[in-house]
Scaffold this active site. Structure first.
Site, PDB file in Angstrom:
ATOM      1  CD  GLU A 144      -0.737   0.854   3.628  1.00 20.90           C
ATOM      2  OE1 GLU A 144      -1.151   1.990   3.309  1.00 20.90           O
ATOM      3  OE2 GLU A 144      -0.757   0.426   4.792  1.00 20.90           O
ATOM      4  CE  LYS A 177      -1.977   1.227  12.663  1.00 18.95           C
ATOM      5  NZ  LYS A 177      -2.096   2.127  11.554  1.00 18.95           N
TER       6      LYS A 177
HETATM    7  N1  PSU Z   1      -1.244   1.396   9.410  1.00 23.14           N
HETATM    8  C1  PSU Z   1      -0.096   2.098   9.581  1.00 23.14           C
HETATM    9  N2  PSU Z   1       0.052   3.258   8.946  1.00 23.14           N
HETATM   10  C2  PSU Z   1      -0.898   3.717   8.089  1.00 23.14           C
HETATM   11  C3  PSU Z   1      -2.101   2.976   7.896  1.00 23.14           C
HETATM   12  C4  PSU Z   1      -2.230   1.821   8.579  1.00 23.14           C
HETATM   13  O1  PSU Z   1       0.768   1.701  10.333  1.00 23.14           O
HETATM   14  O2  PSU Z   1      -0.691   4.756   7.517  1.00 23.14           O
HETATM   15  C5  PSU Z   1      -3.104   3.423   6.876  1.00 23.14           C
HETATM   16  C6  PSU Z   1      -3.470   2.223   5.993  1.00 23.14           C
HETATM   17  O3  PSU Z   1      -3.322   2.600   4.648  1.00 23.14           O
HETATM   18  C7  PSU Z   1      -4.921   1.950   6.334  1.00 23.14           C
HETATM   19  C8  PSU Z   1      -5.377   3.343   6.657  1.00 23.14           C
HETATM   20  O4  PSU Z   1      -5.617   1.361   5.272  1.00 23.14           O
HETATM   21  O5  PSU Z   1      -4.317   3.885   7.428  1.00 23.14           O
HETATM   22  C9  PSU Z   1      -6.682   3.352   7.426  1.00 23.14           C
HETATM   23  O6  PSU Z   1      -7.247   4.618   7.354  1.00 23.14           O
HETATM   24  P1  PSU Z   1      -8.782   4.818   7.722  1.00 23.14           P
HETATM   25  O7  PSU Z   1      -8.885   4.508   9.185  1.00 23.14           O
HETATM   26  O8  PSU Z   1      -9.098   6.260   7.412  1.00 23.14           O
HETATM   27  O9  PSU Z   1      -9.560   3.858   6.886  1.00 23.14           O
END
Ligand code: PSU
Ligand code: MN
Length: 311
Positions: free
Chosen positions: A29, A161
């Site tokens: 990603e 997380k």
């Molecule tokens: N985990 C990390 N760093 C990140 C993300 C996840 O350690 O930057 C990113 C991933 O791309 C995940 C996104 O899909 O955050 C989730 O964002 P949201 O909660 O807005 O869907």
């Protein structure tokens, strides 16, 4: 302006050659580059993850949207642009059409990346932590969760997380039929730390076991991802108490500053990183590299046992 998918998709020569020769490919990603980590750690990390995939014998396919083109497999200059441009978009599935039509640029989230990887026939993906259900009262649910429920993909991560509501995230995955496979563990990892005290619903101890499980899941006609959760390497993992304290503070700050929508996850990640100094960043980088390596090993094992997807 691109008017159909074929014109919009830019698959790099390296990835397209690997695919036509049946070589193992791992999708990566790019929101972690545009929004997840500060510069220059993000560019270092992007290259480290690609190198880790290569070192383990597979080809990395980092996915991103650049000026409306959907790119699979990036040049160094393109990674550098994503890492340093600053005000780029976050590309989740709902954003893709707009970004293509308006010629925007940005990093694809887990949801956006697995969707795109699947339509071009990649079966293994690595990230740090998936998005999930945020804690009360933020009330945000990541688009990663419904996308995992409808995209057949082996998703290698360190759980979700600790900024999230982990029990609610696991509930969602269960409700929507996404198997959570602990990699050499029975416990769902909490990203920065190996412990959440929440059980996974199965366990695999080798790449071969992951493939065996994925094959059966898809042969049964189920359409979801398999979430393979890998604990962070012991050398970089944070003690649970340190992590919990930073998370509580970050959540308080988010509430006070009324952070909403796509800003929530990047805000919390950045606050936790500020509050723990180098420690959470080191953990983040270490587990991302580790996950890339394990994903490559799984992709290799898949290549030795082709015909994974029955449907
Ligand atoms: N985990 C990390 N760093 C990140 C993300 C996840 O350690 O930057 C990113 C991933 O791309 C995940 C996104 O899909 O955050 C989730 O964002 P949201 O909660 O807005 O869907
Ligand atoms: Mn959201």
């Amino acid at each position: 302006m691109a008017s159909n998918l074929r014109e919009t998709l830019r698959i790099s020569p390296e990835v397209s050659k690997a695919q036509s020769m049946g070589k193992p490919v791992v999708a990566l990603e790019s929101t972690v580059i545009t929004h997840g980590l500060p510069y220059p750690d993000n560019i270092q990390l992007a290259q480290d993850m690609e190198n880790e995939v290569r070192r383990n014998g597979a080809v990395p396919a980092t996915i991103a949207v650049l000026e409306g083109g959907i790119h699979v497999g990036l040049e160094i200059a393109q990674l550098e642009y994503l890492a340093s441009a600053g005000d780029l978009k976050k590309a989740s599935p709902r954003d893709l059409a707009r970004m293509v039509v308006k010629a925007e640029s940005g990093g694809t989230t887990v949801a956006g990346t697995i969707y795109l990887a699947n339509i071009i026939g990649i079966e293994v993906f690595a990230t740090g932590g998936i998005g999930g259900v945020h804690r009360h009262p933020i009330g945000d649910i990541s688009a990663d969760l419904p996308q995992l429920a409808r995209t057949p993909m082996i998703v290698v991560c360190a759980g979700a997380k600790a900024i999230l509501d982990l029990p609610a995230t696991i509930e969602y995955l269960e409700t929507h039929g996404v198997p959570v496979v602990g990699y050499q563990t029975n416990e769902f990892p909490a990203f920065y730390s190996a412990h959440s005290r929440l059980p996974t619903n199965s366990r695999a101890d080798s790449p071969e076991e992951v493939i065996e499980f994925a094959r059966m899941h898809w042969q049964l006609g189920l359409k979801s991802s398999l979430l393979v959760t890998v604990p962070p390497p012991a050398e970089v993992a944070l003690p649970e108490a340190v992590m919990q304290e930073a998370v509580s503070q970050a959540l308080k700050d988010a509430k006070e500053e009324r952070i909403r929508g796509q800003q929530v996850t990047p805000f919390l990640l950045q606050r936790v990183s500020e509050l723990t100094g180098e420690a959470s960043l080191t953990a983040n980088l270490g587990l991302l590299r580790n996950n890339a390596g394990i994903a490559a090993q799984i992709a290799l094992s898949l290549q030795r046992a082709p015909g994974l997807r029955a449907v």
